[in-house]
Design a protein around this motif. Structure first.
Motif, PDB file in Angstrom:
ATOM      1  N   CYS A  24       0.834  -1.210   0.000  1.00 55.23           N
ATOM      2  CA  CYS A  24       0.000   0.000   0.000  1.00 55.23           C
ATOM      3  C   CYS A  24       0.864   1.254   0.000  1.00 55.23           C
ATOM      4  O   CYS A  24       0.556   2.234  -0.687  1.00 55.23           O
ATOM      5  CB  CYS A  24      -0.934   0.002   1.211  1.00 55.23           C
ATOM      6  SG  CYS A  24      -2.286  -1.199   1.113  1.00 55.23           S
ATOM      7  N   PHE A  25       1.964   1.222   0.749  1.00 53.41           N
ATOM      8  CA  PHE A  25       2.871   2.376   0.779  1.00 53.41           C
ATOM      9  C   PHE A  25       3.518   2.589  -0.587  1.00 53.41           C
ATOM     10  O   PHE A  25       3.609   3.734  -1.071  1.00 53.41           O
ATOM     11  CB  PHE A  25       3.946   2.167   1.844  1.00 53.41           C
ATOM     12  CG  PHE A  25       5.048   3.186   1.804  1.00 53.41           C
ATOM     13  CD1 PHE A  25       4.831   4.489   2.250  1.00 53.41           C
ATOM     14  CD2 PHE A  25       6.299   2.854   1.306  1.00 53.41           C
ATOM     15  CE1 PHE A  25       5.840   5.433   2.188  1.00 53.41           C
ATOM     16  CE2 PHE A  25       7.313   3.788   1.254  1.00 53.41           C
ATOM     17  CZ  PHE A  25       7.076   5.078   1.693  1.00 53.41           C
ATOM     18  N   LEU A  26       3.969   1.524  -1.231  1.00 53.41           N
ATOM     19  CA  LEU A  26       4.591   1.658  -2.545  1.00 53.41           C
ATOM     20  C   LEU A  26       3.595   2.158  -3.585  1.00 53.41           C
ATOM     21  O   LEU A  26       3.945   2.971  -4.455  1.00 53.41           O
ATOM     22  CB  LEU A  26       5.181   0.307  -2.976  1.00 53.41           C
ATOM     23  CG  LEU A  26       6.378  -0.192  -2.157  1.00 53.41           C
ATOM     24  CD1 LEU A  26       6.799  -1.580  -2.623  1.00 53.41           C
ATOM     25  CD2 LEU A  26       7.543   0.779  -2.243  1.00 53.41           C
ATOM     26  N   VAL A  27       2.350   1.685  -3.500  1.00 50.05           N
ATOM     27  CA  VAL A  27       1.319   2.165  -4.430  1.00 50.05           C
ATOM     28  C   VAL A  27       1.078   3.655  -4.222  1.00 50.05           C
ATOM     29  O   VAL A  27       0.996   4.436  -5.191  1.00 50.05           O
ATOM     30  CB  VAL A  27       0.013   1.362  -4.242  1.00 50.05           C
ATOM     31  CG1 VAL A  27      -1.131   2.015  -5.004  1.00 50.05           C
ATOM     32  CG2 VAL A  27       0.196  -0.072  -4.708  1.00 50.05           C
ATOM     33  N   ASP A  28       0.951   4.076  -2.966  1.00 53.60           N
ATOM     34  CA  ASP A  28       0.740   5.496  -2.679  1.00 53.60           C
ATOM     35  C   ASP A  28       1.936   6.334  -3.119  1.00 53.60           C
ATOM     36  O   ASP A  28       1.760   7.461  -3.633  1.00 53.60           O
ATOM     37  CB  ASP A  28       0.493   5.697  -1.182  1.00 53.60           C
ATOM     38  CG  ASP A  28      -0.844   5.127  -0.746  1.00 53.60           C
ATOM     39  OD1 ASP A  28      -1.761   5.059  -1.584  1.00 53.60           O
ATOM     40  OD2 ASP A  28      -0.970   4.741   0.425  1.00 53.60           O
ATOM     41  N   LEU A  29       3.133   5.814  -2.919  1.00 56.38           N
ATOM     42  CA  LEU A  29       4.331   6.537  -3.336  1.00 56.38           C
ATOM     43  C   LEU A  29       4.347   6.724  -4.855  1.00 56.38           C
ATOM     44  O   LEU A  29       4.638   7.824  -5.359  1.00 56.38           O
ATOM     45  CB  LEU A  29       5.581   5.781  -2.884  1.00 56.38           C
ATOM     46  CG  LEU A  29       6.931   6.367  -3.301  1.00 56.38           C
ATOM     47  CD1 LEU A  29       7.099   7.768  -2.746  1.00 56.38           C
ATOM     48  CD2 LEU A  29       8.077   5.460  -2.843  1.00 56.38           C
ATOM     49  N   PHE A  30       4.014   5.673  -5.586  1.00 57.48           N
ATOM     50  CA  PHE A  30       3.986   5.769  -7.047  1.00 57.48           C
ATOM     51  C   PHE A  30       2.913   6.754  -7.518  1.00 57.48           C
ATOM     52  O   PHE A  30       3.149   7.563  -8.425  1.00 57.48           O
ATOM     53  CB  PHE A  30       3.733   4.387  -7.643  1.00 57.48           C
ATOM     54  CG  PHE A  30       3.623   4.383  -9.148  1.00 57.48           C
ATOM     55  CD1 PHE A  30       4.770   4.424  -9.937  1.00 57.48           C
ATOM     56  CD2 PHE A  30       2.386   4.339  -9.766  1.00 57.48           C
ATOM     57  CE1 PHE A  30       4.676   4.435 -11.324  1.00 57.48           C
ATOM     58  CE2 PHE A  30       2.284   4.341 -11.147  1.00 57.48           C
ATOM     59  CZ  PHE A  30       3.431   4.389 -11.937  1.00 57.48           C
ATOM     60  N   MET A  31       1.735   6.698  -6.902  1.00 53.55           N
ATOM     61  CA  MET A  31       0.660   7.604  -7.297  1.00 53.55           C
ATOM     62  C   MET A  31       1.011   9.054  -6.983  1.00 53.55           C
ATOM     63  O   MET A  31       0.734   9.961  -7.772  1.00 53.55           O
ATOM     64  CB  MET A  31      -0.644   7.197  -6.602  1.00 53.55           C
ATOM     65  CG  MET A  31      -1.197   5.865  -7.070  1.00 53.55           C
ATOM     66  SD  MET A  31      -2.692   5.374  -6.184  1.00 53.55           S
ATOM     67  CE  MET A  31      -3.832   6.622  -6.771  1.00 53.55           C
ATOM     68  N   ALA A  32       1.617   9.284  -5.802  1.00 50.29           N
ATOM     69  CA  ALA A  32       2.030  10.643  -5.457  1.00 50.29           C
ATOM     70  C   ALA A  32       3.099  11.139  -6.418  1.00 50.29           C
ATOM     71  O   ALA A  32       3.115  12.326  -6.805  1.00 50.29           O
ATOM     72  CB  ALA A  32       2.541  10.679  -4.020  1.00 50.29           C
ATOM     73  N   TRP A  33       3.972  10.268  -6.820  1.00 45.13           N
ATOM     74  CA  TRP A  33       5.039  10.598  -7.764  1.00 45.13           C
ATOM     75  C   TRP A  33       4.459  11.010  -9.120  1.00 45.13           C
ATOM     76  O   TRP A  33       4.837  12.028  -9.705  1.00 45.13           O
ATOM     77  CB  TRP A  33       5.966   9.389  -7.870  1.00 45.13           C
ATOM     78  CG  TRP A  33       6.978   9.407  -8.963  1.00 45.13           C
ATOM     79  CD1 TRP A  33       7.292  10.438  -9.811  1.00 45.13           C
ATOM     80  CD2 TRP A  33       7.836   8.322  -9.337  1.00 45.13           C
ATOM     81  NE1 TRP A  33       8.281  10.053 -10.693  1.00 45.13           N
ATOM     82  CE2 TRP A  33       8.638   8.766 -10.421  1.00 45.13           C
ATOM     83  CE3 TRP A  33       8.010   7.035  -8.856  1.00 45.13           C
ATOM     84  CZ2 TRP A  33       9.581   7.935 -11.033  1.00 45.13           C
ATOM     85  CZ3 TRP A  33       8.957   6.215  -9.458  1.00 45.13           C
ATOM     86  CH2 TRP A  33       9.730   6.670 -10.527  1.00 45.13           C
ATOM     87  N   LYS A  34       3.487  10.225  -9.619  1.00 44.44           N
ATOM     88  CA  LYS A  34       2.961  10.456 -10.963  1.00 44.44           C
ATOM     89  C   LYS A  34       1.825  11.479 -11.002  1.00 44.44           C
ATOM     90  O   LYS A  34       1.703  12.235 -11.969  1.00 44.44           O
ATOM     91  CB  LYS A  34       2.465   9.126 -11.550  1.00 44.44           C
ATOM     92  CG  LYS A  34       3.577   8.119 -11.799  1.00 44.44           C
ATOM     93  CD  LYS A  34       4.573   8.652 -12.810  1.00 44.44           C
ATOM     94  CE  LYS A  34       5.678   7.649 -13.099  1.00 44.44           C
ATOM     95  NZ  LYS A  34       6.664   8.178 -14.087  1.00 44.44           N
ATOM     96  N   LEU A  35       0.978  11.484  -9.970  1.00 39.79           N
ATOM     97  CA  LEU A  35      -0.155  12.407  -9.977  1.00 39.79           C
ATOM     98  C   LEU A  35       0.228  13.815  -9.547  1.00 39.79           C
ATOM     99  O   LEU A  35      -0.378  14.795  -9.976  1.00 39.79           O
ATOM    100  CB  LEU A  35      -1.272  11.885  -9.075  1.00 39.79           C
ATOM    101  CG  LEU A  35      -1.985  10.619  -9.531  1.00 39.79           C
ATOM    102  CD1 LEU A  35      -3.012  10.195  -8.507  1.00 39.79           C
ATOM    103  CD2 LEU A  35      -2.635  10.808 -10.882  1.00 39.79           C
ATOM    104  N   GLY A  36       1.211  13.914  -8.662  1.00 36.62           N
ATOM    105  CA  GLY A  36       1.646  15.229  -8.197  1.00 36.62           C
ATOM    106  C   GLY A  36       0.553  15.953  -7.453  1.00 36.62           C
ATOM    107  O   GLY A  36       0.016  15.445  -6.458  1.00 36.62           O
ATOM    108  N   PRO A  37       0.153  17.142  -7.901  1.00 39.30           N
ATOM    109  CA  PRO A  37      -0.868  17.924  -7.189  1.00 39.30           C
ATOM    110  C   PRO A  37      -2.230  17.228  -7.126  1.00 39.30           C
ATOM    111  O   PRO A  37      -3.048  17.557  -6.276  1.00 39.30           O
ATOM    112  CB  PRO A  37      -0.962  19.225  -8.007  1.00 39.30           C
ATOM    113  CG  PRO A  37       0.270  19.276  -8.828  1.00 39.30           C
ATOM    114  CD  PRO A  37       0.683  17.872  -9.064  1.00 39.30           C
ATOM    115  N   MET A  38      -2.484  16.281  -8.039  1.00 36.40           N
ATOM    116  CA  MET A  38      -3.763  15.599  -8.068  1.00 36.40           C
ATOM    117  C   MET A  38      -3.842  14.445  -7.075  1.00 36.40           C
ATOM    118  O   MET A  38      -4.892  13.815  -6.939  1.00 36.40           O
ATOM    119  CB  MET A  38      -4.043  15.069  -9.483  1.00 36.40           C
ATOM    120  CG  MET A  38      -4.134  16.150 -10.542  1.00 36.40           C
ATOM    121  SD  MET A  38      -5.397  17.378 -10.174  1.00 36.40           S
ATOM    122  CE  MET A  38      -6.854  16.350 -10.215  1.00 36.40           C
TER     123      MET A  38
END
Length: 541
Positions: free
Chosen positions: A318-332
């Protein structure tokens, strides 16, 4: 202490534990019901989830290709049958799922970390504002967490019963438990795509705990059935197997890099979980992982090694998924994506407190009642520090006390004037485009939405060729939507609006003036075409 006295004391303890669990569940239900009654939604995805579920309830179909996997839509549609009000049906589903998550969470944590961690976790989840807000919205995260916790609990119970069998003949309870485990995990894979990455954790745990290779293979085969079917179906019908994962490629997303993504995730965890709770959770995780790594093989604590390994592996993914999403989505990147990780972190502060109590000189050789007092004080310390953090978060997370009176007035005018039965073309209405069809749900199919960077021009032209709108509804701030619309079609409006209220305008489209232009490829083609099996569900894509 005699055996009879120990049995009586054990009964009293179980009786108190039951009342504690009932109290937490009732408190969770009251908090979430109050939020449901006193607040409204404002997320565009919330309205879209609610509208898709309502449209599915009117025309049930097997969804074969869409941006979201269909599990939440099916469940929301069933609650639309039961409730009848699309504005509240999916929100009530979230309320039920959010409330039942508390006892499921308690039982799962008790099986993994013990009763102290279970008590702390149940109290924290009862009043966790992010979970409370999602339990009063139409978003799918609250339902997803409920199925995740239930899947953990049922998988642990099924694997434990299978391990303890001493005969080849399987009792009925074992078969029912294994079937329930499979069905819950399969439902989990149909609610959110992130659950697909968790499948290996459950399969490996079941194999390591039960030692039953045949069952583990059957479980893995059952769990990959829907993901494989969905990928193949999306590839055949939409030309894009990973359609559901393409949100990170949208034009409004900004790649901020892994380090910035990590800082964003940690910052949100501190903001919404509290720095004290987060520090204690990380400390507890480090202590327990170190203890598991250095434990002697003959240790009695080894009975829970598999369960704790399952818990930490789920939290890590779950942490890795959130990290990837934060990385790619940025402000979104939104805080709601962190909910599963937050909930998996909630039991960990108890591990740090419990370790401190064991090392403390006060805890050495003290009576059981005094030890319990220390644990209660530890729970109160963590809960109060967490609540103090949340008291600074205003307005409420994911829900609002604001009412959209402008859209309500427009809906009343459409109904009273009889225009609600006419085909209506509308812009995104400041990202509230799905709220109006929800209010006018009896005629929701009459609304055609054009949203910049979200509606395929080709799909829009197909709909306009099929149904010619008679009214045009727009918001003054939707200039980008209007410009995007005029690149696909041209039409003439009456000089004076039929209705005007603040920024909202309603015009009559002059009959015969609407003409389709040459299709222009939209810059957001990653969303894919509409679902041919359920066209009503993809009106906005």
């Amino acid at each position: 202490m005699s055996g009879q006295e120990a049995e009586i004391q054990d009964r009293r303890f179980k009786h108190k534990e039951l009342w504690f669990l009932i109290g937490c569940t009732l408190a969770a239900a009251l908090i979430r019901a109050y939020l449901l009654r006193r607040t409204n939604e404002y997320y565009a995805d919330s309205f879209m989830r609610a509208l898709q579920s309502f449209e599915w309830s009117r025309q049930p179909v097997w969804i074969t290709c869409a941006y979201w996997v269909p599990g939440a839509t099916y469940l929301g549609g069933i609650f639309n049958w039961l409730v009848g009000n699309p504005l509240y049906a999916v929100r009530i589903l979230s309320l039920v799922a959010g409330t039942l998550s508390v006892p499921c969470f308690y039982l799962a944590v008790r099986a993994v970390f013990g009763i102290f961690a279970a008590c702390l976790s149940a109290v924290l989840l009862t009043c966790l504002p992010l979970h409370c807000g999602l339990s009063a919205s139409s978003l799918s995260e609250g339902t997803y967490v409920f199925f995740l916790l239930t899947a953990v609990l049922l998988t642990i119970n099924s694997a434990t019963i299978c391990k303890d069998l001493t005969t080849r003949r399987q009792p009925l309870s074992d078969r029912i438990g294994f079937l329930s485990c499979i069905l819950t995990l399969m439902a989990l894979t149909m609610i959110r795509n992130e659950s697909w990455l968790l499948i290996p954790c459950f399969v490996v745990y079941y194999l390591a705990k039960s030692g039953n290779i045949a069952r583990a293979l059957f479980l893995s085969g059952a769990l990959v059935t829907f993901p494989l079917y969905w990928l193949v179906s999306c590839q055949l019908q939409c030309g894009m197997a990973f359609l559901s994962f393409n949100g990170c490629r949208a034009p409004y997303c900004k790649d901020i890099g892994p380090l910035a993504g990590l800082a964003k995730v940690i910052g949100m965890l501190c903001l919404y979980l509290g720095p004290v709770t987060l520090i204690l959770a990380l400390s507890g995780a480090v202590m327990r992982i170190y203890a598991l790594a250095t434990r002697p093989r003959s240790s009695k604590a080894s009975d829970r090694v598999c369960e704790q390994a399952l818990w930490f592996s789920l939290a890590s993914i779950c942490f890795l998924v959130d990290l990837f999403m934060a990385w790619k989505l940025g402000p979104m990147f939104a805080e709601r994506y962190l909910l599963p990780l937050m909930i998996l972190l909630l039991p960990l502060p108890a591990l740090a407190l419990d370790k401190y109590l064991q090392f403390s000189s006060l805890a050495a050789g003290v009576r059981e009642r005094k030890q319990l007092t220390y644990q209660i004080l530890g729970i109160l310390f963590v809960v109060n520090s967490t609540l103090l953090t949340f008291m600074a978060l205003k307005p409420l997370i994911l829900v609002t006390t604001e009412r959209f009176t402008d859209l309500e007035s427009l809906a009343n005018w459409l109904k009273e004037s009889g225009n609600v039965s006419r085909p209506i073309l509308m812009t995104s209405m400041a990202n509230r485009h799905d709220l109006l069809p929800l209010i006018c749900h009896e005629n929701s199919s009459n609304f055609l939405v054009c949203k910049d960077f979200f509606t395929s021009q080709e799909n829009l032209q197909k709909r306009l060729a099929k149904t010619v709108p008679e009214l045009f509804v727009t918001d003054v701030g939707d200039g980008a939507d209007l410009s995007y619309l005029l690149r696909a079609v041209e039409f003439a409006l009456a000089k004076e609006p039929l209705y005007k209220n603040g920024k909202i305008l309603v015009y009559r489209i002059i009959p015969g003036s609407l003409k389709l232009k040459s299709p222009i490829e939209t810059s957001l083609s990653v969303w894919g075409p509409a679902n041919p099996a359920a066209p009503a569900l993809d009106r906005h894509k």
